[in-house]
Design a protein around this motif. Structure first.
Motif, short mmCIF file in Angstrom:
data_model
loop_
_atom_site.label_atom_id
_atom_site.label_comp_id
_atom_site.label_asym_id
_atom_site.label_seq_id
_atom_site.Cartn_x
_atom_site.Cartn_y
_atom_site.Cartn_z
N GLN A 5 0.82 -1.20 0.00
CA GLN A 5 0.00 0.00 0.00
C GLN A 5 0.86 1.25 0.00
O GLN A 5 1.96 1.27 0.52
N LYS A 6 0.35 2.33 -0.59
CA LYS A 6 0.98 3.62 -0.44
C LYS A 6 0.62 4.18 0.94
O LYS A 6 -0.41 3.85 1.49
N ASP A 7 1.49 5.02 1.45
CA ASP A 7 1.23 5.65 2.76
C ASP A 7 0.45 6.93 2.54
O ASP A 7 1.02 8.01 2.37
N TYR A 8 -0.89 6.81 2.53
CA TYR A 8 -1.73 7.96 2.26
C TYR A 8 -1.68 8.98 3.40
O TYR A 8 -1.86 10.18 3.18
N TYR A 9 -1.47 8.52 4.62
CA TYR A 9 -1.37 9.45 5.74
C TYR A 9 -0.13 10.33 5.59
O TYR A 9 -0.17 11.54 5.83
N LYS A 10 0.97 9.72 5.14
CA LYS A 10 2.19 10.48 4.92
C LYS A 10 2.01 11.48 3.79
O LYS A 10 2.50 12.61 3.86
N THR A 11 1.27 11.05 2.74
CA THR A 11 1.01 11.95 1.61
C THR A 11 0.29 13.21 2.07
O THR A 11 0.58 14.31 1.61
N PHE A 46 -0.60 17.05 -6.94
CA PHE A 46 -2.03 17.31 -6.78
C PHE A 46 -2.82 16.01 -6.94
O PHE A 46 -3.77 15.74 -6.20
N LYS A 47 -2.46 15.20 -7.92
CA LYS A 47 -3.14 13.92 -8.15
C LYS A 47 -2.91 12.97 -6.98
O LYS A 47 -3.82 12.25 -6.57
N ALA A 102 -5.02 10.09 -2.23
CA ALA A 102 -4.96 9.77 -0.80
C ALA A 102 -6.27 10.12 -0.10
O ALA A 102 -6.81 9.34 0.68
N TYR A 103 -6.81 11.31 -0.40
CA TYR A 103 -8.02 11.75 0.28
C TYR A 103 -9.24 10.94 -0.14
O TYR A 103 -10.16 10.73 0.65
N SER A 104 -9.26 10.46 -1.41
CA SER A 104 -10.40 9.66 -1.86
C SER A 104 -10.52 8.37 -1.07
O SER A 104 -11.59 7.76 -1.02
#
Length: 377
Positions: free
Chosen positions: A3-9, A47-48, A53-55
């Motif tokens: 997984q990507k680290d969306y929290y870090k993003t 931006f993408k 991450a927010y989605s």
């Protein structure tokens, strides 16, 4: 795939609240918005990534799946909270990112395909608040780079005017050797002589002058799905600019939603909040009040003795998306005290007040009792 680290993003902790996540998203979305960074590929990519991450972590259900490790990069990449024919953008070639940064070889297949992918186009769509929550159709009028209709993008007069590139042997790729702190690294990149096409033009196309492309105006009637938020980016795959040469694929059209605020509604995720002015008499005696909702105004029977600031919850009357996500509607009662009353009205109110006792004012009675205890120890 991990997984990507969306929290870090988004720059937040894993235990961040929904409000903290939304606040971080809005701050970063404004910072890297394409309108503020025209022709800046790095800002557009950031931006993408922020929107991707927010989605996921901005939605309670998908955040739960993500936290449990049930969403890989491909699975997350295909998710679109609004439904319809769109998909979230920003999921391309994470391995190539590391390769570019540290000099690792990466995937030659990726590098070959990246050289024949057209650039994305960003277009801002202005929506009213009701258009954003109900969905609508909007014309999108933009200019894009398209392949030449005569040569199909080759830039040559005809196929006989194309010869094999002598530098790459027609593969469109060349090997590069770089010395890094990790040692000698070999990577495969697009040939700089033929631009990755593997062909050299000997006589150019008269229509495009050898460019292989032309700028043309395009109009699309786009269906905006219900529930889009301000700053959301929706992607139309393949509707962006065409790459150079015959092969490859066109870039994407990125539609950035600019939603005008409402004077009636306030939105939080898929829930709606509205303040309903209520007359003093209706609050005291009860009665019918009109409450706005996405599908129209409905009548609610207000209970007798409703207090100022009391909030009513109506399940399922918030925002409804094409994917079946439904929010709630919260209506807060705002009791309006009458002003500019005449003498007879004043006497009527004074008589009413004299006729009331503390049993009619439970909070006032409790307040006075506590004061009495406070000073009579």
């Amino acid at each position: 795939m991990a997984q990507k680290d969306y929290y870090k993003t988004l720059g937040v902790e894993k235990n961040a609240s929904a409000d903290q996540i939304k606040s971080a998203y809005r701050r970063l979305a404004k910072q890297y918005h394409p309108d503020l960074h025209p022709n800046d590929a790095a800002a557009a990519e950031k931006f993408k990534e922020i929107n991707e991450a927010y989605s996921v972590v901005g939605d309670p259900e998908k955040r739960g799946r993500y936290d449990r490790g049930e969403m890989d990069m491909n699975g997350a990449g295909g998710f679109n909270p609004y439904g319809g024919g769109f998909s979230a953008s920003g999921f391309d070639d994470i391995f190539d990112m590391f390769s570019d940064a540290f000099g690792f070889g990466g995937s030659s297949r990726r590098r070959a395909s990246n050289s024949s992918v057209g650039s994305d186009i960003t277009y801002t769509i202005e929506l009213t608040f009701m258009e954003s929550i109900l969905g609508c159709k909007k014309p999108v009028n933009f200019t894009r780079i398209e392949r030449c209709s005569s040569c199909g993008g080759s830039g040559a007069k005809d196929d006989s005017c194309l010869k094999t590139c002598d530098k790459c042997g027609g593969s469109g790729q060349v090997r590069q050797v770089r010395n890094t702190i990790f040692g000698q690294q070999i990577s495969v990149v697009a040939c700089d002589k033929c631009g990755g096409s593997g062909k050299i033009v000997t006589e150019t196309c008269k229509t495009c002058g050898g460019k292989g492309t032309a700028r043309k105006n395009k109009v699309l009637n786009v269906a905006i799905p219900a529930g889009v938020e301000n700053g959301a980016v929706l992607q139309l795959a393949g509707e962006g600019n065409a790459p150079k040469g015959k092969g490859g694929r066109c870039g994407n059209l990125l539609l950035v939603m600019s939603v005008k605020p409402s004077k009636i509604f306030r939105r939080e995720n898929f829930d709606l909040y509205v303040t309903v002015p209520v007359s003093y008499a209706t609050a005291v005696c009860g009665g019918e009040i009109e409450i706005p909702a996405p599908d129209g105004v409905f009548i609610h029977k207000l209970a007798e003795g409703t207090s100022n600031g009391e909030t009513l919850r109506f399940r399922g009357k918030g925002i409804r998306t094409a994917r079946g996500i439904t929010g709630d509607l919260y209506a807060t009662v705002s009791v309006e005290v009458p002003k500019n009353i005449n003498r007879s009205q004043r006497r009527a109110i004074e008589d009413f007040e004299k006729d009331c006792s503390l049993k009619n004012y439970a909070k006032k009675k409790e307040y006075l009792d506590e004061i009495s205890k406070l000073y009579n120890k």
